[in-house]
Design a protein around this motif. Structure first.
Motif, mmCIF file in Angstrom:
data_model
loop_
_atom_site.group_PDB
_atom_site.id
_atom_site.type_symbol
_atom_site.label_atom_id
_atom_site.label_comp_id
_atom_site.label_asym_id
_atom_site.label_seq_id
_atom_site.Cartn_x
_atom_site.Cartn_y
_atom_site.Cartn_z
ATOM 1 N N VAL A 1 -33.432 53.660 52.235
ATOM 2 C CA VAL A 1 -33.197 54.944 51.557
ATOM 3 C C VAL A 1 -32.992 54.729 50.060
ATOM 4 C CG1 VAL A 1 -31.556 56.833 51.314
ATOM 5 C CG2 VAL A 1 -32.299 56.136 53.583
ATOM 6 N N ILE A 2 -32.228 53.722 49.701
ATOM 7 C CA ILE A 2 -32.009 53.435 48.286
ATOM 8 C C ILE A 2 -33.328 53.156 47.582
ATOM 9 C CG2 ILE A 2 -31.018 51.752 46.674
ATOM 10 C CD1 ILE A 2 -28.646 51.508 48.638
ATOM 11 N N GLU A 3 -34.202 52.383 48.234
ATOM 12 C CA GLU A 3 -35.485 52.046 47.616
ATOM 13 C C GLU A 3 -36.394 53.279 47.509
ATOM 14 O OE1 GLU A 3 -36.195 49.172 46.048
ATOM 15 O OE2 GLU A 3 -34.056 48.926 46.478
ATOM 16 N N ALA B 1 -37.658 54.606 43.872
ATOM 17 C CA ALA B 1 -39.062 54.831 43.535
ATOM 18 C C ALA B 1 -39.308 56.253 43.058
ATOM 19 C CB ALA B 1 -39.946 54.523 44.740
ATOM 20 N N ALA B 2 -38.563 57.221 43.623
ATOM 21 C CA ALA B 2 -38.754 58.624 43.267
ATOM 22 C C ALA B 2 -38.086 58.980 41.946
ATOM 23 C CB ALA B 2 -38.203 59.523 44.375
ATOM 24 N N GLY C 1 -28.983 51.551 35.913
ATOM 25 C CA GLY C 1 -28.963 50.198 36.450
ATOM 26 C C GLY C 1 -28.739 50.165 37.950
ATOM 27 N N ALA C 2 -29.134 49.041 38.548
ATOM 28 C CA ALA C 2 -29.113 48.911 40.004
ATOM 29 C C ALA C 2 -27.715 49.030 40.587
ATOM 30 C CB ALA C 2 -29.742 47.573 40.413
ATOM 31 N N TYR D 1 -25.623 60.018 48.166
ATOM 32 C CA TYR D 1 -26.501 61.169 48.403
ATOM 33 C C TYR D 1 -27.013 61.164 49.834
ATOM 34 C CZ TYR D 1 -30.496 64.274 48.265
ATOM 35 O OH TYR D 1 -31.394 65.286 48.559
ATOM 36 N N TRP D 2 -27.453 60.013 50.313
ATOM 37 C CA TRP D 2 -27.969 59.902 51.687
ATOM 38 C C TRP D 2 -26.903 60.294 52.708
ATOM 39 C CZ3 TRP D 2 -26.260 55.591 54.855
ATOM 40 C CH2 TRP D 2 -26.836 55.588 56.127
ATOM 41 N N GLN D 3 -25.665 59.865 52.484
ATOM 42 C CA GLN D 3 -24.596 60.204 53.431
ATOM 43 C C GLN D 3 -24.326 61.706 53.443
ATOM 44 O OE1 GLN D 3 -21.673 57.362 51.828
ATOM 45 N NE2 GLN D 3 -21.685 56.329 53.812
#
Length: 251
Positions: free
Chosen positions: A45-47, A51-52, A61-62, A72-74
């Motif tokens: 999900v992070i990747e 990318a988006a 930064g990472a 956000y995903w949670q």
């Protein structure tokens, strides 16, 4: 298998709390595999979001982006099988994300990243071309209300968001931008298969917003003149026509 297993499993993946599915994970290896699976999901999900939202990622930064994307995903796990357009509400989430409170421009930068993605994925649709205009009687042109092509997004910000975004997108060299409240306007769209973007003047933005609301060219020109008394609606119309920005109809 319990009817609630799948929802409990999804909840465990999102929250990390495996209590509700531990009866199904009867061995230590089962718990370990669950942890590995969850880590893979989180990483994926992070990747996808990285990318988006490449300009957001580059700006923060990472080490900042990863927990932001995870949070956000949670809060908003994907509901569609395809992840290609996941993250529709990411910009609004950033606006309320406490660790980003001082990055006042970041939500608007995310909106520009999103506009690029939506322009890329927008459905093919007809656009108004000069040949169609040539067929109109002169008196009919001011009354034309073409709308905008589906790939077009218009964006406004209280900060120099477009300058920040455009200098942090792709291989662009970041530039020093004095951060101060400053209204900025931009447009993102697709032309001849390539996503395009440009800054807009306040008058240009008002003109195109009016067209987006299906107002006539005459009314759109009037809206622009209220913002900028010297606005050249004819020039903006010509540019929009040449760059596939206006909506059209199939022959």
């Amino acid at each position: 298998m319990s009817d609630s297993f799948h929802s409990d499993f999804a909840g465990a993946i999102t929250s990390g709390d495996t209590a509700s599915i531990e009866p199904w994970l009867t061995t230590p290896s089962g718990l370990r595999r669950m942890a590995v699976y969850r880590n893979n999901v989180v990483h994926g999900v992070i990747e996808v979001l990285r990318a988006a939202y490449p300009a957001v990622d580059r700006l923060v930064g990472a080490n900042f982006f990863a927990p932001l994307a995870k949070a956000y995903w949670q809060a908003f796990p994907p509901v569609q099988p395809s992840m290609s357009q996941y993250g529709e509400g990411f910009a609004a989430f950033i606006d309320g994300y406490a660790p980003a409170a001082e990055l006042v421009y970041l939500g608007d930068v995310a909106r520009l990243d999103r506009a690029w993605l939506e322009a890329h994925h927008a459905a093919d649709a007809p656009f108004l071309d000069p040949g169609q205009i040539a067929q109109l009687a002169p008196e009919a042109l001011p009354l034309l209300a073409p709308g905008l092509h589906p790939s077009v997004s218009l964006l406004s910000s209280a900060w120099p968001a477009y300058a920040i975004w455009s200098s942090n997108r792709g291989d662009a060299e970041p530039i020093q931008i004095k951060l101060r409240p400053e209204a900025s306007f931009a447009m993102v769209w697709r032309h001849r298969g390539e996503v395009q973007h440009r800054a807009l003047t306040p008058g240009d933005h008002a003109f195109l917003v009016a067209l987006a609301h299906r107002q006539s060219l005459q009314d759109a020109a009037g809206a622009a003149l209220k913002i900028d008394h010297a606005h050249d609606a004819a020039a903006m119309f010509g540019e929009a026509l040449a760059n596939s920005i206006l909506g059209g109809s199939r022959p």
